[in-house]
Design a protein around this motif. Structure first.
Motif, mmCIF file in Angstrom:
data_model
loop_
_atom_site.group_PDB
_atom_site.id
_atom_site.type_symbol
_atom_site.label_atom_id
_atom_site.label_comp_id
_atom_site.label_asym_id
_atom_site.label_seq_id
_atom_site.Cartn_x
_atom_site.Cartn_y
_atom_site.Cartn_z
ATOM 1 N N VAL A 45 17.745 57.092 36.855
ATOM 2 C CA VAL A 45 18.936 57.550 36.402
ATOM 3 C C VAL A 45 19.781 57.979 38.834
ATOM 4 O O VAL A 45 19.499 58.231 39.580
ATOM 5 N N ILE A 46 20.932 57.794 38.806
ATOM 6 C CA ILE A 46 21.788 57.452 39.895
ATOM 7 C C ILE A 46 22.924 58.448 39.609
ATOM 8 O O ILE A 46 24.001 58.642 38.602
ATOM 9 N N PRO A 47 24.103 59.365 40.830
ATOM 10 C CA PRO A 47 24.864 59.572 41.043
ATOM 11 C C PRO A 47 25.950 58.369 41.081
ATOM 12 O O PRO A 47 25.684 57.548 42.160
ATOM 13 N N ARG A 48 27.350 58.910 40.845
ATOM 14 C CA ARG A 48 28.229 57.856 40.204
ATOM 15 C C ARG A 48 28.603 57.681 42.385
ATOM 16 O O ARG A 48 28.911 56.868 42.741
ATOM 17 N N PHE A 76 23.184 50.293 43.764
ATOM 18 C CA PHE A 76 24.036 51.054 42.646
ATOM 19 C C PHE A 76 25.513 51.231 42.398
ATOM 20 O O PHE A 76 25.613 51.472 42.009
ATOM 21 N N CYS A 77 25.723 51.272 44.274
ATOM 22 C CA CYS A 77 27.292 51.256 44.289
ATOM 23 C C CYS A 77 28.433 49.874 43.660
ATOM 24 O O CYS A 77 28.124 50.416 42.835
ATOM 25 N N LYS A 78 27.798 48.827 43.363
ATOM 26 C CA LYS A 78 27.910 47.834 42.710
ATOM 27 C C LYS A 78 27.613 47.933 41.007
ATOM 28 O O LYS A 78 28.504 47.501 40.703
ATOM 29 N N ILE A 79 26.569 48.876 40.089
ATOM 30 C CA ILE A 79 25.808 49.071 39.135
ATOM 31 C C ILE A 79 27.632 49.432 38.862
ATOM 32 O O ILE A 79 27.534 49.940 38.039
ATOM 33 N N VAL A 80 27.305 51.545 39.462
ATOM 34 C CA VAL A 80 28.884 52.050 39.482
ATOM 35 C C VAL A 80 29.906 51.889 38.703
ATOM 36 O O VAL A 80 30.799 51.726 38.087
ATOM 37 N N VAL A 107 21.500 53.260 29.495
ATOM 38 C CA VAL A 107 21.205 53.891 28.347
ATOM 39 C C VAL A 107 22.324 55.315 28.688
ATOM 40 O O VAL A 107 22.087 55.506 27.680
ATOM 41 N N ARG A 108 22.644 55.383 29.253
ATOM 42 C CA ARG A 108 23.229 57.011 29.319
ATOM 43 C C ARG A 108 24.548 56.745 30.519
ATOM 44 O O ARG A 108 24.293 56.114 31.470
ATOM 45 N N GLU A 109 25.521 57.899 30.066
ATOM 46 C CA GLU A 109 26.395 57.329 31.841
ATOM 47 C C GLU A 109 27.328 58.590 31.096
ATOM 48 O O GLU A 109 27.624 59.191 30.332
ATOM 49 N N THR A 110 27.887 59.599 32.336
ATOM 50 C CA THR A 110 27.856 60.587 31.979
ATOM 51 C C THR A 110 29.663 60.548 33.514
ATOM 52 O O THR A 110 29.145 59.728 34.280
ATOM 53 N N GLU A 111 29.914 61.598 33.446
ATOM 54 C CA GLU A 111 30.879 62.073 34.679
ATOM 55 C C GLU A 111 30.355 61.411 36.222
ATOM 56 O O GLU A 111 31.024 61.357 36.608
ATOM 57 N N THR A 112 29.423 61.979 36.326
ATOM 58 C CA THR A 112 28.410 62.407 37.785
ATOM 59 C C THR A 112 27.213 61.046 37.272
ATOM 60 O O THR A 112 27.341 60.687 39.234
ATOM 61 N N THR A 113 26.756 60.774 37.041
ATOM 62 C CA THR A 113 26.355 59.832 37.010
ATOM 63 C C THR A 113 25.835 58.873 35.855
ATOM 64 O O THR A 113 26.810 58.367 34.906
ATOM 65 N N VAL A 143 26.069 67.613 41.986
ATOM 66 C CA VAL A 143 25.458 66.239 41.514
ATOM 67 C C VAL A 143 24.214 66.110 40.947
ATOM 68 O O VAL A 143 23.395 65.393 40.624
ATOM 69 N N ALA A 144 23.921 67.232 42.388
ATOM 70 C CA ALA A 144 22.103 66.568 42.275
ATOM 71 C C ALA A 144 21.444 67.304 41.130
ATOM 72 O O ALA A 144 20.914 66.886 40.588
ATOM 73 N N ALA A 145 22.458 68.842 40.637
ATOM 74 C CA ALA A 145 21.264 69.356 39.398
ATOM 75 C C ALA A 145 22.178 68.281 37.815
ATOM 76 O O ALA A 145 21.289 68.270 37.156
ATOM 77 N N ASP A 146 23.355 67.622 38.183
ATOM 78 C CA ASP A 146 23.755 66.818 36.921
ATOM 79 C C ASP A 146 22.439 65.712 37.083
ATOM 80 O O ASP A 146 21.896 65.320 35.646
ATOM 81 N N LEU A 147 21.682 65.432 38.216
ATOM 82 C CA LEU A 147 20.994 63.844 38.037
ATOM 83 C C LEU A 147 20.213 64.218 37.754
ATOM 84 O O LEU A 147 19.417 63.505 36.354
ATOM 85 N N LEU A 148 19.445 65.261 38.404
ATOM 86 C CA LEU A 148 17.941 65.997 37.160
ATOM 87 C C LEU A 148 18.390 66.451 35.599
ATOM 88 O O LEU A 148 17.099 65.946 34.703
ATOM 89 N N ARG A 149 19.309 67.322 35.479
ATOM 90 C CA ARG A 149 19.427 67.440 33.991
ATOM 91 C C ARG A 149 19.700 65.884 33.088
ATOM 92 O O ARG A 149 19.139 65.776 32.170
ATOM 93 N N GLU A 150 20.391 65.353 33.229
ATOM 94 C CA GLU A 150 19.990 63.604 33.098
ATOM 95 C C GLU A 150 18.844 63.240 33.181
ATOM 96 O O GLU A 150 18.536 62.386 32.152
ATOM 97 N N ALA A 151 18.108 63.049 34.203
ATOM 98 C CA ALA A 151 16.351 62.564 33.792
ATOM 99 C C ALA A 151 15.854 62.959 32.462
ATOM 100 O O ALA A 151 15.284 62.245 31.982
#
Length: 119
Positions: A46-49, A11-15, A24-30, A65-73
């Motif tokens: 959905v993964i954190p960066r 997943f680090c390699k995907i990031v 399908v979506r990207e944010t500053e943190t996910t 970032v945990a909150a961002d992960l759930l929001r992005e889900a």
């Protein structure tokens, strides 16, 4: 070290873009991408960066970032149009729970009836 990219982590390699994924979506943190072995019509990860091995370590080390992960889900569910019919967010922790990549990730599943208990 927690938070730092791991050279042996898929997943680090995907990031980093080193390994391709259907994003399908990207944010500053996910980053959100389609699961290569979907278990439902909608199955997006959905993964954190940042690298943390599981949800508990992410919540302890980077709660924002945990909150961002759930929001992005939730945003993924809305984008995939499963928010009105129902969806599931799954965070597996440890091999015994089915975690195979030790980089925190949330499975967003929907698009069909989901039974309980899941397994």
């Amino acid at each position: 070290m927690a938070g730092e990219p791991q050279s042996d982590c898929l997943f680090c390699k995907i990031v980093s873009g080193e390994v391709p994924a259907t994003i399908v979506r990207e944010t500053e943190t996910t980053v959100a991408f389609r699961d290569i072995n979907p278990q439902a019509p909608t199955h997006v990860l959905v993964i954190p960066r940042v690298h943390y091995p599981d949800a508990a370590s992410l919540a302890a080390g980077a709660p924002d970032v945990a909150a961002d992960l759930l929001r992005e889900a939730g945003e993924v569910a809305a984008q995939e149009k499963t928010d009105a019919t129902g969806y599931r967010i799954v965070l597996n922790t440890g091999e015994g729970a089915g975690q195979t990549v030790f980089h925190t990730h949330a499975h967003v599943l929907g698009g069909r009836g989901l039974t309980w208990p899941p397994g």
